[in-house]
Write a protein that holds these residues in place. Sequence first.
Motif, PDB file in Angstrom:
ATOM      1  N   THR A  16      10.387  14.841  12.377  1.00 57.42           N
ATOM      2  CA  THR A  16      11.034  13.589  11.960  1.00 57.42           C
ATOM      3  C   THR A  16      10.422  13.073  10.660  1.00 57.42           C
ATOM      4  O   THR A  16      11.126  12.538   9.796  1.00 57.42           O
ATOM      5  CB  THR A  16      10.917  12.498  13.045  1.00 57.42           C
ATOM      6  OG1 THR A  16       9.550  12.105  13.213  1.00 57.42           O
ATOM      7  CG2 THR A  16      11.467  12.970  14.375  1.00 57.42           C
ATOM      8  N   ASN A  51      20.341  10.746  13.272  1.00 57.46           N
ATOM      9  CA  ASN A  51      20.158   9.311  13.474  1.00 57.46           C
ATOM     10  C   ASN A  51      20.430   8.528  12.198  1.00 57.46           C
ATOM     11  O   ASN A  51      21.080   7.475  12.218  1.00 57.46           O
ATOM     12  CB  ASN A  51      18.732   9.047  13.960  1.00 57.46           C
ATOM     13  CG  ASN A  51      18.559   7.664  14.567  1.00 57.46           C
ATOM     14  OD1 ASN A  51      19.363   7.226  15.374  1.00 57.46           O
ATOM     15  ND2 ASN A  51      17.501   6.975  14.167  1.00 57.46           N
ATOM     16  N   ASN A  53      16.493  13.383  13.440  1.00 58.98           N
ATOM     17  CA  ASN A  53      16.284  12.333  12.457  1.00 58.98           C
ATOM     18  C   ASN A  53      17.440  12.259  11.459  1.00 58.98           C
ATOM     19  O   ASN A  53      17.909  11.168  11.122  1.00 58.98           O
ATOM     20  CB  ASN A  53      14.968  12.589  11.712  1.00 58.98           C
ATOM     21  CG  ASN A  53      14.448  11.346  11.037  1.00 58.98           C
ATOM     22  OD1 ASN A  53      14.439  10.266  11.617  1.00 58.98           O
ATOM     23  ND2 ASN A  53      14.001  11.481   9.798  1.00 58.98           N
ATOM     24  N   SER A  71       7.753  15.183  16.362  1.00 59.93           N
ATOM     25  CA  SER A  71       7.483  13.987  15.550  1.00 59.93           C
ATOM     26  C   SER A  71       7.147  14.371  14.104  1.00 59.93           C
ATOM     27  O   SER A  71       7.519  13.649  13.170  1.00 59.93           O
ATOM     28  CB  SER A  71       6.358  13.157  16.167  1.00 59.93           C
ATOM     29  OG  SER A  71       5.099  13.783  16.033  1.00 59.93           O
ATOM     30  N   ILE A 108       9.186   5.685  11.823  1.00 58.24           N
ATOM     31  CA  ILE A 108       8.660   7.058  11.889  1.00 58.24           C
ATOM     32  C   ILE A 108       7.142   7.045  12.071  1.00 58.24           C
ATOM     33  O   ILE A 108       6.591   7.890  12.789  1.00 58.24           O
ATOM     34  CB  ILE A 108       9.060   7.847  10.628  1.00 58.24           C
ATOM     35  CG1 ILE A 108      10.588   7.999  10.576  1.00 58.24           C
ATOM     36  CG2 ILE A 108       8.395   9.209  10.609  1.00 58.24           C
ATOM     37  CD1 ILE A 108      11.189   8.685  11.796  1.00 58.24           C
ATOM     38  N   TYR A 167      12.818   2.013   8.422  1.00 55.55           N
ATOM     39  CA  TYR A 167      12.769   3.372   8.956  1.00 55.55           C
ATOM     40  C   TYR A 167      11.419   4.043   8.711  1.00 55.55           C
ATOM     41  O   TYR A 167      10.968   4.859   9.526  1.00 55.55           O
ATOM     42  CB  TYR A 167      13.898   4.216   8.358  1.00 55.55           C
ATOM     43  CG  TYR A 167      14.397   5.278   9.313  1.00 55.55           C
ATOM     44  CD1 TYR A 167      15.347   4.963  10.283  1.00 55.55           C
ATOM     45  CD2 TYR A 167      13.903   6.574   9.276  1.00 55.55           C
ATOM     46  CE1 TYR A 167      15.799   5.926  11.174  1.00 55.55           C
ATOM     47  CE2 TYR A 167      14.352   7.534  10.160  1.00 55.55           C
ATOM     48  CZ  TYR A 167      15.296   7.207  11.104  1.00 55.55           C
ATOM     49  OH  TYR A 167      15.732   8.148  11.991  1.00 55.55           O
ATOM     50  N   CYS A 217      11.711  15.240   7.676  1.00 58.02           N
ATOM     51  CA  CYS A 217      13.089  14.874   7.344  1.00 58.02           C
ATOM     52  C   CYS A 217      13.148  13.530   6.629  1.00 58.02           C
ATOM     53  O   CYS A 217      13.887  13.364   5.652  1.00 58.02           O
ATOM     54  CB  CYS A 217      13.920  14.835   8.618  1.00 58.02           C
ATOM     55  SG  CYS A 217      15.641  14.369   8.358  1.00 58.02           S
ATOM     56  N   THR A 218      12.356  12.567   7.094  1.00 54.51           N
ATOM     57  CA  THR A 218      12.360  11.234   6.489  1.00 54.51           C
ATOM     58  C   THR A 218      11.869  11.271   5.049  1.00 54.51           C
ATOM     59  O   THR A 218      12.424  10.599   4.173  1.00 54.51           O
ATOM     60  CB  THR A 218      11.485  10.264   7.313  1.00 54.51           C
ATOM     61  OG1 THR A 218      11.993  10.204   8.646  1.00 54.51           O
ATOM     62  CG2 THR A 218      11.499   8.861   6.724  1.00 54.51           C
TER      63      THR A 218
END
Length: 338
Positions: free
Chosen positions: A222, A94, A91, A219, A44, A40, A225-226
Amino acid sequence: MILIENYTLAIFAFITCMICWGSWANTQKMASNYRFELYYWDLIIGILLTAFIAAITLGSMGTEGRTFWEDLEQADTQSILMALLGGIVWNLGNLLLVAGIALTGLAVAFPIGGGLAWVLGIGYNFLLEYMDKGSTEGSPLLLLVGVAFIVVAIYFSGKSYKKLEGENSKASTKGIVVSVIAGILIAFFYGFVVQSMDNSFVAGGTGNLTPFTAVFFFSIGTLVCTLIANPLFMKYPVEGQPVSMKGYKAATLKEHAAGWTGGLIWMGGMVLSFMAVGAGSPAISYALSNAAPVVAAIWGVFIWKEFAGSDRQTNRLLGGMFVFYLIGLVLIVISKLV
């Protein structure tokens, strides 16, 4: 900036996006020994780089609108926050959908999470357009019927995978709840990005960003969040043992490249969808772009041979899935033309 303004070309862009969103996960299969939590990070990175490259090339070429750099200078805080929010909720949704699949199986999680996200998202984006114009173009009834056909196709897809999993199928209440939450989150991400955009580019836009700048800030969302959520998934995985960044550093170039490619494929679809959203509508764009669960099933049938040797009933379900899927797509496309 280069945008797609012809409806026919927009439909091709939405369908290409649908194929991308239903296909990116295949890259994880190509690195099957690479844990998803580690994969993951590369996904990203691919998403972020693709969005940035699109913004400084397609988003800065041509004579229409503002260039990416000009748009950054005039971007207001609320618009940026809406685009970031779109990235964060997508994100997180997902990641939770992947957790739901691990907990309760693809046959349950994908139709629940993906199907719920699809139906709620169409309704939300339809509402954005209606609130903006006070009406909608084309036939809402035809759009609704098209949606119903694809809901049935997603249901047939889930039933097919249920039979495929057989005795190994799982019925986890926790997994179902996680899948429902994932679906609700994913349903709203597209609309949040739409709202971050200038209304001159899309119906329902309440911000001041161009499509390329909105997608770029998505983006970034994302990534944010990651950085927060993925370490928790690594430390407390829903399946398997905890993993650390040592595993990421030990991964091969092929494994890293699989993740980067997955990000490129997913974000490539996102860019195309938002290049064309003004020529279609948020509801139609979302409806076509997000019919990805059935695309994923098509990969499973024809490429990964997941249903090889299936019984006659399973084959009938798969046949019904394809038929309802195609009818639904046609109805959604012509709903704006009636």
